[in-house]
Design a protein around this motif. Structure first.
Motif, PDB file in Angstrom:
ATOM      1  N   GLN A 341      93.110  72.575  76.357  1.00 16.19           N
ATOM      2  CA  GLN A 341      93.148  71.813  75.113  1.00 16.19           C
ATOM      3  C   GLN A 341      91.961  72.145  74.217  1.00 16.19           C
ATOM      4  N   SER A 342      90.797  72.295  74.812  1.00 19.59           N
ATOM      5  CA  SER A 342      89.629  72.651  74.013  1.00 19.59           C
ATOM      6  C   SER A 342      89.809  74.035  73.382  1.00 19.59           C
ATOM      7  N   ALA A 343      90.316  74.969  74.196  1.00 18.20           N
ATOM      8  CA  ALA A 343      90.539  76.317  73.684  1.00 18.20           C
ATOM      9  C   ALA A 343      91.608  76.318  72.594  1.00 18.20           C
ATOM     10  N   GLU A 344      92.702  75.587  72.828  1.00 20.56           N
ATOM     11  CA  GLU A 344      93.780  75.541  71.844  1.00 20.56           C
ATOM     12  C   GLU A 344      93.329  74.857  70.558  1.00 20.56           C
ATOM     13  N   ALA A 345      92.508  73.819  70.696  1.00 23.73           N
ATOM     14  CA  ALA A 345      92.029  73.121  69.510  1.00 23.73           C
ATOM     15  C   ALA A 345      91.176  74.031  68.639  1.00 23.73           C
ATOM     16  N   ALA A 403      82.725  76.376  70.667  1.00 21.44           N
ATOM     17  CA  ALA A 403      83.761  75.747  71.493  1.00 21.44           C
ATOM     18  C   ALA A 403      83.502  75.958  72.981  1.00 21.44           C
ATOM     19  N   ARG A 404      82.382  76.603  73.314  1.00 22.27           N
ATOM     20  CA  ARG A 404      81.989  76.878  74.714  1.00 22.27           C
ATOM     21  C   ARG A 404      82.983  77.783  75.425  1.00 22.27           C
ATOM     22  N   LEU A 405      83.674  78.649  74.688  1.00 21.36           N
ATOM     23  CA  LEU A 405      84.599  79.590  75.304  1.00 21.36           C
ATOM     24  C   LEU A 405      83.918  80.907  75.637  1.00 21.36           C
TER      25      LEU A 405
END
Length: 564
Positions: A341-345, A403-405
């Protein structure tokens, strides 16, 4: 229909807009009452559904799922919409606060994060004891087990605190050319005490280094630490699934067999410390119900730590005052989908050009496995930025880092954690779609870098099979745009060498028939001359000249008889 709902002003923010969308979904479903929806869902009351569409706060993900199911909506679509709103709210809260986060998300712990590193005291103690007995030690753990954090935030600070003199503590990763890059680091520092080499992500020796000489030379430098007078100590962090690769080097295999430490999953008590300790260090409180839920979901999972840390970070961003709550955890998506969800957001906020750049950046950071799992591939900013518009690429790198990715460490760009490869479905799909092309691209990048390291030999040879593969995969303008300048130059040089070779071969093909024809003609002439010689021997020239032939002897004349 029930009593009239209070109006919602869409200008009030993303929660209000989301509430209006929920009301529209209910209207399209025939405007069932909240009581009817509650009877359909059973787990939630009419008041819960009413609050979900009131626009005052974002509903939790389970409540949203029940609301959407009662109205016949698409749960996947609504979950994505919910994730975007949730992430936007969390971002606003984080930007409005200067308070540092107590959790690192997918990022690993570094030596400076030791004040937030909890739950591994026993393992740190065991590792130090092992280094006292052996000069070369290997730490094995699965991806996500926390071995990098153990070395960096657990071991390094303890080494620096020891009363025994330490000349230097050097922290490094092998990279593609480990010996060339770290030759000086393999030597002891010119200071009292021993030098410690902490080699994290040691598996790069097999995934990124393609030069056998480089690999063996680097291994020899590490194994030299076994000598008592070497003044070196070596500690290696190795992904467990690369243990068989380590056994291919006999001397190295014998060394690690005697001095290895497995990184086991945290016990329930250790997990409790890892959850509560960082919050306490920042004067925060973790709700007991949240702690119990997290322990139940992570305990026994060998790769669960990055998911736990990221879930805690997102829960902290949705905290209530000084307390991390179970409700905030559920609003973040819980363990099941927090990373995705974080990545998609983050991805959803990008325009089409940024989204395509993100795809190319993320794939550059992957080494696709061949009979092995896919792995991260740290690379340089120079490589990343040379494949497209520099300004746009830098913007995307900044978005992904916030986003911390990914992590940005000086000139190095890296995945925040390998867990992303499987936890983010979109990234996993990109890899599967381009797997063969990715393998070819990784070969191209390594070969081009090796070519540059020897001075860009203009006579570089690329096999016809490879050139055919490159032509098949990198022919369109979009495909060529994915190449760095170095990669494109390498292919051009290989094609030029191939064309020169073809010209030589074509020349040879033209000359050989001509020579054959001349040979036939000469043979026919010789045959004709030989035949003429046999038919007219007196006309044939002497094979060699003698004095008798030049000056023939006088012949006797016959005496004529006259009649009387």
């Amino acid at each position: 229909m029930g009593r009239q709902e209070k109006p919602v002003d869409p200008a009030a923010g993303p929660v209000a807009v989301f509430a209006l969308a929920l009301r529209q979904l209910r209207k399209e479903a025939g405007s069932p009452t909240y009581g009817t929806m509650a009877r359909h869902a059973t787990a939630y009351s009419a008041a819960t559904f009413s609050r979900a569409a009131a626009g005052e706060q974002l509903p939790t993900l389970p409540v949203l799922h029940a609301y959407v199911a009662a109205c016949g909506g698409d749960p996947v679509e609504w979950e994505h919409r919910w994730a975007r709103v949730s992430d936007e709210l969390a971002s606003r809260a984080a930007e409005s606060s200067d308070e540092p986060a107590p959790y690192l998300g997918l990022a690993r712990f570094e030596p400076g994060d030791s004040d937030l590193y909890f739950g591994r005291d026993r393992l740190v103690h065991d590792l130090l004891a092992l280094t006292d007995r052996h000069r070369v030690v290997a730490v094995f753990g699965s991806s996500g087990s926390g071995k990098s954090s153990l070395l960096r935030a657990g071991l390094v600070p303890r080494l620096r605190e020891r009363s025994v003199p330490t000349a230097a503590v050097r922290l490094l990763t092998p990279g593609g050319r480990p010996l060339s890059r770290h030759r000086e680091a393999l030597r002891p520092a010119d200071a009292p005490g021993d030098t410690w080499l902490i080699v994290d992500q040691f598996e790069e020796l097999f995934t990124l280094c393609q030069d056998t000489g480089e690999r063996n030379g680097f291994l020899a430098g590490l194994l030299a630490a076994r000598e008592p007078g070497s003044r070196l100590h070596v500690v290696l962090g190795i992904r467990a699934d690369f243990y068989p690769h380590c056994l291919t080097h006999t001397e190295f295999a014998q060394t690690i067999r005697r001095a290895s430490l497995p990184v086991s999953p945290l016990t329930r008590d250790e997990l409790r410390k890892a959850i509560i300790g960082p919050a306490t260090a920042r004067s925060l409180v973790v709700e007991r119900a949240l702690t119990a839920t997290l322990i139940d979901e992570v305990h026994g999972r060998s790769a669960g730590l990055p998911f736990l840390s990221h879930a805690l970070l997102e829960t902290w961003r949705r905290r209530r005052g000084r307390t991390l709550t179970l409700e905030g955890y559920e609003r973040a998506g819980a363990m099941r989908g927090v990373i995705a969800q974080s990545a998609e957001a983050a991805y959803a906020r990008m325009d089409p050009a940024q989204a395509e750049t993100t795809r190319q950046v993320m794939l550059r950071l992957i080494t696709p496995g061949a009979e092995a799992p896919d792995t991260r591939r740290p690379t340089s900013r120079r490589e990343i930025e040379s494949t497209g518009d520099v300004r746009e690429t830098r913007t995307v790198l900044d978005i992904l880092a916030r986003a911390r990715l990914i992590t940005l460490d000086g000139d190095t760009v890296d995945l925040a954690h390998e867990a992303l490869i499987t936890a983010w479905p979109r990234l996993h799909a990109w890899i599967e779609e381009d797997r063969e092309k990715l393998r070819l691209h990784r070969w191209l990048t390594d070969a081009a870098e090796a070519w540059e390291s020897v001075g860009r030999d203009p006579g570089v040879r690329i096999s016809p099979v490879r050139l055919t593969q490159l032509d098949a995969h990198f022919t369109t303008p979009a495909d060529r745009g994915r190449l760095t300048t170095l990669e494109a130059d390498f292919i051009a040089a290989g094609r030029a060498t191939h064309r020169r070779g073809n010209r030589v071969r074509w020349t040879a093909r033209a000359v050989v028939p001509l020579l054959a024809m001349m040979t036939v003609i000469a043979a026919r002439l010789a045959w004709g001359q030989n035949r003429a010689t046999r038919q007219h021997p007196l006309a044939a020239p002497a094979p060699y000249t003698t004095a008798a032939a030049v000056c023939p002897p006088p012949t006797r004349s016959r005496r004529r008889t006259r009649g009387s």
